[in-house]
Design a protein around this motif. Structure first.
Motif, short mmCIF file in Angstrom:
data_model
loop_
_atom_site.label_atom_id
_atom_site.label_comp_id
_atom_site.label_asym_id
_atom_site.label_seq_id
_atom_site.Cartn_x
_atom_site.Cartn_y
_atom_site.Cartn_z
N PRO A 1 0.78 -1.24 0.00
CA PRO A 1 0.00 0.00 0.00
C PRO A 1 0.81 1.29 0.00
O PRO A 1 0.46 2.23 -0.73
N PRO A 2 1.91 1.41 0.76
CA PRO A 2 2.62 2.71 0.76
C PRO A 2 3.25 3.08 -0.58
O PRO A 2 3.55 4.26 -0.81
N LEU A 3 3.46 2.11 -1.47
CA LEU A 3 4.18 2.37 -2.72
C LEU A 3 3.27 2.45 -3.94
O LEU A 3 3.76 2.67 -5.05
N ARG A 4 1.97 2.25 -3.77
CA ARG A 4 1.07 2.20 -4.92
C ARG A 4 1.12 3.47 -5.75
O ARG A 4 1.13 4.58 -5.21
N ASN A 5 1.14 3.28 -7.07
CA ASN A 5 1.10 4.36 -8.08
C ASN A 5 2.46 5.02 -8.31
O ASN A 5 2.60 5.78 -9.26
N PHE A 6 3.46 4.74 -7.45
CA PHE A 6 4.71 5.48 -7.54
C PHE A 6 5.83 4.64 -8.16
O PHE A 6 5.88 3.42 -7.99
N LEU A 7 6.73 5.34 -8.84
CA LEU A 7 7.87 4.73 -9.49
C LEU A 7 9.08 5.62 -9.23
O LEU A 7 9.00 6.84 -9.38
N GLU A 8 10.19 5.00 -8.84
CA GLU A 8 11.42 5.76 -8.61
C GLU A 8 12.33 5.59 -9.81
O GLU A 8 12.74 4.48 -10.15
N VAL A 9 12.63 6.70 -10.47
CA VAL A 9 13.51 6.70 -11.65
C VAL A 9 14.72 7.55 -11.34
O VAL A 9 14.59 8.73 -10.97
N ARG A 10 15.90 6.94 -11.47
CA ARG A 10 17.13 7.69 -11.17
C ARG A 10 17.25 8.90 -12.10
O ARG A 10 17.17 8.76 -13.32
N GLY A 11 17.46 10.06 -11.52
CA GLY A 11 17.53 11.30 -12.27
C GLY A 11 16.24 12.09 -12.23
O GLY A 11 16.24 13.31 -12.26
N LEU A 12 15.09 11.38 -12.16
CA LEU A 12 13.79 12.04 -12.05
C LEU A 12 13.26 12.03 -10.64
O LEU A 12 12.46 12.89 -10.25
N GLY A 13 13.69 11.03 -9.86
CA GLY A 13 13.17 10.90 -8.51
C GLY A 13 11.86 10.11 -8.49
O GLY A 13 11.63 9.25 -9.35
N ILE A 14 11.00 10.41 -7.55
CA ILE A 14 9.72 9.72 -7.40
C ILE A 14 8.69 10.35 -8.31
O ILE A 14 8.47 11.57 -8.27
N ILE A 15 8.05 9.54 -9.13
CA ILE A 15 6.99 10.04 -10.00
C ILE A 15 5.71 9.24 -9.77
O ILE A 15 5.76 8.05 -9.42
N ASN A 16 4.58 9.89 -9.96
CA ASN A 16 3.28 9.26 -9.79
C ASN A 16 2.77 8.84 -11.17
O ASN A 16 2.40 9.68 -11.98
N ILE A 17 2.75 7.55 -11.42
CA ILE A 17 2.35 7.04 -12.73
C ILE A 17 0.88 7.33 -13.01
O ILE A 17 0.51 7.66 -14.15
N ARG A 18 0.05 7.26 -11.99
CA ARG A 18 -1.38 7.54 -12.20
C ARG A 18 -1.58 8.99 -12.64
O ARG A 18 -2.38 9.27 -13.54
N ASP A 19 -0.87 9.92 -12.01
CA ASP A 19 -1.01 11.33 -12.38
C ASP A 19 -0.45 11.61 -13.77
O ASP A 19 -1.00 12.42 -14.52
N LEU A 20 0.66 10.96 -14.12
CA LEU A 20 1.31 11.21 -15.41
C LEU A 20 0.59 10.56 -16.59
O LEU A 20 0.46 11.15 -17.66
N PHE A 21 0.12 9.32 -16.39
CA PHE A 21 -0.42 8.55 -17.51
C PHE A 21 -1.89 8.19 -17.36
O PHE A 21 -2.48 7.63 -18.29
N GLY A 22 -2.48 8.46 -16.20
CA GLY A 22 -3.88 8.13 -15.99
C GLY A 22 -4.08 6.81 -15.27
O GLY A 22 -3.16 6.00 -15.13
#
Length: 316
Positions: free
Chosen positions: A203-224
């Motif tokens: 549960p704490p990690l849902r929707n998030f992806l860590e990309v080196r150089g970008l940091g933490i991004i929210n996949i749901r917000d970026l791609f729907g």
């Protein structure tokens, strides 16, 4: 060193509220016992999750939750001898179905032995099957596995490899190509059937992806919302690996580097993909997904290739 299975347990109160709308039951007695735990056995040889914790009353192998209907209550009323055996130390709760009245003697004995009592108008067999289904899932064997889980063309693919090799970047590229992210970094693997491993995101990690150089991004917000999946059966493990010239030369040119990964005693097919600057890993993972689908459908591409070569040689 193999990962240890996670502890699996659930309180009576959590079970009651989770199944309240489904079973339409009422907590008649023993509400103060709500924090008592039902626990699955992580080391059982024949692990059935929590399904084995509930059943009709059984003198040989008593259950933690026992279900009574008209037949069971009639037996208890006729057999005073059986009633003492009916309350084993492991019994935590009793469920009475089919709108059966609760005998006063039974109610008092449950109170004295600190056994919770639930009642419902639903049939005993329906109650039993619903409780077994729920507890099997909630108390199924599970463990956290390092990697990234993606849904590619309907197949759950677990991406693994050493830290910094590019698993999250590969997942991001796959999502940008229309596939779905399930979990990044930590994948909660659950054995939902004897040979089935389902993966989901803690549960704490849902929707998030860590990309080196970008940091933490929210996949749901970026791609729907369509770019996220809640869970998926793991059908293939793809290990991204740096290989030297010797390892590359030793690789089977016809079928690649294949093997298996053991997760919770289930052997999952594993494919190793070497990392080189010119390789498009997203395309390779898509091809691996299609190949795995064909294998599961009974298609053997290596055998087809061999047959085609033999036919061509015979025609010359």
């Amino acid at each position: 060193m193999p990962l240890q299975p996670l502890e699996r347990r659930i309180t009576l109160r959590t079970l009651y509220h989770a199944m309240r709308s489904d079973l339409r039951w009422h907590w008649l007695q023993g509400q103060e016992l709500g924090e008592r735990f039902l626990s699955g056995d992580p080391w059982a040889d024949q692990d059935a999750g929590g399904a084995a914790l509930v059943g009709f009353f059984n003198f040989i192998r008593p259950h933690a939750i026992q279900v009574l209907g008209r037949t069971e209550l009639a037996y208890l009323e006729q057999s005073g001898e059986g009633i003492d055996h009916f309350f084993p130390p492991a019994l935590l709760a009793l469920v009475i179905g089919e709108r059966q009245p609760v005998p006063a003697l039974l109610l008092e004995q449950l109170r004295q032995r600190n056994i919770a009592l639930f009642v419902t108008h639903l049939g005993a067999r329906h109650v039993l099957s619903r409780l077994q289904h729920y507890l099997y899932r909630v108390l199924a064997a599970r463990q956290l596995v390092h990697g990234v889980l993606v849904d590619v063309l309907g197949l759950g693919i677990l991406l693994q490899g050493e830290a910094g090799i590019g698993k999250s970047e590969l997942a991001l590229e796959l999502v940008s190509r229309g596939h779905r992210l399930i979990a990044d970094d930590s994948v909660l693997c659950i054995r939902t059937a004897p040979d089935v491993i389902s993966g989901e995101c803690p549960p704490p990690l849902r929707n998030f992806l860590e990309v080196r150089g970008l940091g933490i991004i929210n996949i749901r917000d970026l791609f729907g919302a369509a770019a996220i999946a809640r869970s998926k059966r793991v059908r293939l493990v793809v290990e991204i690996k740096r290989m030297d010239d010797t390892e590359m030369a030793d690789m089977d040119r016809l079928q690649g580097a294949v093997g298996h990964l053991d997760i919770l005693d289930v052997l999952l097919p594993l494919l190793r993909l070497p990392v080189t600057p010119a390789r498009n890993l997203a395309v390779l993972v898509e091809a691996a997904a299609r190949s795995q689908y064909l294998k599961e459908s009974g298609v053997d591409m290596l055998a087809d290739f061999d047959a085609q070569v033999r036919r061509a040689a015979a025609e010359e």
